[in-house]
Design a protein around this motif. Sequence first.
Motif, short mmCIF file in Angstrom:
data_model
loop_
_atom_site.label_atom_id
_atom_site.label_comp_id
_atom_site.label_asym_id
_atom_site.label_seq_id
_atom_site.Cartn_x
_atom_site.Cartn_y
_atom_site.Cartn_z
N GLU A 1 -3.64 -4.86 -0.24
CA GLU A 1 -4.86 -3.92 -0.45
C GLU A 1 -6.12 -4.88 -1.06
O GLU A 1 -6.72 -4.19 -2.09
CB GLU A 1 -4.61 -2.63 -1.27
N ASP B 1 -8.22 -5.34 -9.38
CA ASP B 1 -8.67 -4.41 -8.35
C ASP B 1 -9.63 -5.32 -7.68
O ASP B 1 -10.41 -4.46 -6.72
CB ASP B 1 -9.06 -3.13 -9.05
N LYS C 1 -9.78 3.38 -1.58
CA LYS C 1 -10.02 2.17 -2.70
C LYS C 1 -11.44 1.56 -2.17
O LYS C 1 -11.67 1.41 -1.29
CB LYS C 1 -9.12 1.09 -2.46
N SER D 1 0.89 -1.14 -0.08
CA SER D 1 -0.06 0.00 0.00
C SER D 1 0.93 1.20 -0.02
O SER D 1 0.21 2.47 -0.28
CB SER D 1 -1.07 -0.12 1.16
N ASN E 1 -4.74 5.77 -6.37
CA ASN E 1 -4.08 4.68 -6.56
C ASN E 1 -2.69 5.16 -7.63
O ASN E 1 -1.96 4.25 -7.54
CB ASN E 1 -5.06 3.61 -7.59
N SER F 1 -4.11 -7.94 -6.76
CA SER F 1 -3.99 -7.62 -5.36
C SER F 1 -4.52 -8.83 -4.46
O SER F 1 -3.92 -8.85 -3.37
CB SER F 1 -4.99 -6.39 -5.15
#
Length: 788
Positions: free
Chosen positions: A124, A166, A296, A60, A330, A193
């Motif tokens: 994340e 994502d 996020k 992160s 991001n 992720s």
Amino acid sequence: VMADSNKKVFDIFQSMEEGPSAASSAASAWLDHHSRSLGLFMDGKFVRPAGRQNISLSDSKGAKLCSIVCAEDEDISQCASSAASGYTSWSGLTCSQRSKVLLRLVGVLGLHGQCLSELCALSEASCSPSALVRLLQYYSSWAQLRDTLIPSWTSVGVVVVVSSDDCSLYSLMLKVLPAVAMGNSVIVVPGRSAAPPVLLLAQLFSGAGLPAGTLNILTGSDVTLGAKVSQNASVSYITYTGNKQDGLTLCKAAAGAGLPVSVSQCIGATCPFIIFESADIDSAVDEVIQIAFKKKKEVHWVLCVQESVAESLAARLKLRMASMKCVPLNSEGDRVLVEAAVKEAQQQGATLIQPCSAGPSVTQYPPTVLCGAAPSSPYVVSPPPGPLLPLLTFRSNTEAVALGNHSPHGHAASIWTEDLTLALETAKSLSVGLVWVNSSCVSDPCLPLHIYISDFMQGLYQFLRPSWSPVRPRSAPVAMDYSKFGTEPTQAVIPDDHRSVFNSFLQFVGGKACKSVSGCSVAVQAPGGGNVLGFCPDGGRKDVRNAVEAAIKAQPGWMKKSPSARAQSLYSLAKGLESKKKDVSASVSTQLGVSVEEADKEVELSVARLNVWAAYCDKLQGGSLPMPQSGAALSFPEALGVVGIILPDKYPLLSMVTVLGAAIATGNAVVMVPSQRFPLPALAFIQVLQSSDLPAGLVNIITGNPELLTVALANHSVIKAIWYWGRAEGCQYLQYSCTSPLKTLRLFCQKDEEASDAGADWTRTDASLLEDLWRNAVQWKSVWIPSA
């Protein structure tokens, strides 16, 4: 910490600064144990093939976290073999044995929850161990009850679960765990992720007793890896969760693989947050602040406020946001997109609410409310990533629903009002799958986020197939030019006087029997290419357009009818078919070349099938969901809308009334294309439709070249679903083309049907046959109403 010891509680609440980040010793130790280089997971262990490309992942804060392997064809083949072996072992266990294994995972997760939590924070991929424990407990009970509550169904086989880069770990496991619980083996192709935590979970699950090969992990550079996996002959089903663009890419890449593909968009959807004047404004503002300005977030919110309270709400937002700081972005590219959207909004007359000015850092931006936004603005329809919240106003309840349905997202909505009747009426009218009343972002497996494009019982049925349904053989993609599919001209015949001795049939559009727009006809021959039996219209794109326009007008009124009223119309339709049994039976006998007795039997079965669908209308209507917290959760089925159906060759009358009954019993309108080889039974059925009390335009029958009509249905934006029986090329075309907008597809290759004699299934009386059709004719909506 000592330097801050003199701060007062009031100061802390004013600044709302984050405390020092928690240590990540457990996650770091696990990563160090794997040398910060994570391999693939298959056959119950980690595999690190040599000579593979590696991708570096960052945490992160932008520091290097670890690297993952990019799987190649050899790895895919090995993984598929492992999954096939794992499926044999896992599906061979009893329901009770599978349930015990999943329950053991709960204990294992409790021991290693800290490591998982730290790893999710670093990568994340938001997901708390407690949320996973709830998922495991929930689906372990479904594993126990599968054969008891879902009889006559069995697992589909090897399931591929793909997610975008994502996508959160929670959204990914919402697909993995039900697939495993239903007895399937799973190949997970995670986004970047979610890759580290899902690899950790695979290791923990294997250690808890999950048979080797049941859960396998393949990592790669992008979502096309999922399409490569789908080409393997061992795979039976592929499902995707994540952003829309990667989902469309996967659909196109997997076209022609010969297996079903389902897509759930959980990232980037645009969801309405509707505040009525009867709402608790302070509570609504608090919730908006909490969900709209996260670093996020999986969805983009659009704030819709009733005009009478818009000024007051904007003032409270400004007050609450005054002490907020810039939100991290991001990437640097996101800053450019956000600034462009803000500039465009100001040019269109929008005013800004910002707690501070944008700082020099290119990876941060202040929380921003865009007041006075227009519904058609690009930053409203497709918001950029970043802390932007468009604010729209409405006057009436109807206008609020129109704003909420402005973008076809089908995901979720939040409604704020103290008027329960208003809340339920608005929830019923919104085209979304999940509605939170006076709350938001409540998650539970009883209330899945993707229920609008999934099904009841939390998506379990997508990982099951009827026990009697044969496993369809896989086929390789066909090399084809999609732009030329369906363009070959039909050998049409212009009617003239010397052929008037033959029967000339009409199609059925908008409640009227009519010729095709072109005025052309095609010959209908007896079985085996024998004598000409008559001529039917050669329909085209304009006929489809007219039929869809008629269906759009008829469907809303039909859907609003009470289930008992729809049932009476279907009973009447069955009675009308019985009264014309002689004529319809003659058409079946003439068209198929069978005896009168066999034709009479098909008509009788068709009458019985319509009566069954009439009885279904008011029997399956959803109910309450067993949420583990205070409040009420309701779930109910809704019609899809307008459904396009290309009918099979076998049992042309019985198959037609079976799928027709499923569609209209649940409130849909249909545009049907009869079998090109055997259209006469469907055309004879038009007489029954003409004497029925069904609304004009609810049922439309168009004859002609099925490929040309398939293209017309696929390219029409109003068509919500297509059920197709036909050539492999048609199945591949639909999977490739029905992506903008995304349509629900139900595809059957005609060649496979003939080879496996699946056509005989139309005569079955098993409940699972009708249940399978019924569940594909509805979409489910859930409403969560907190009690406190």
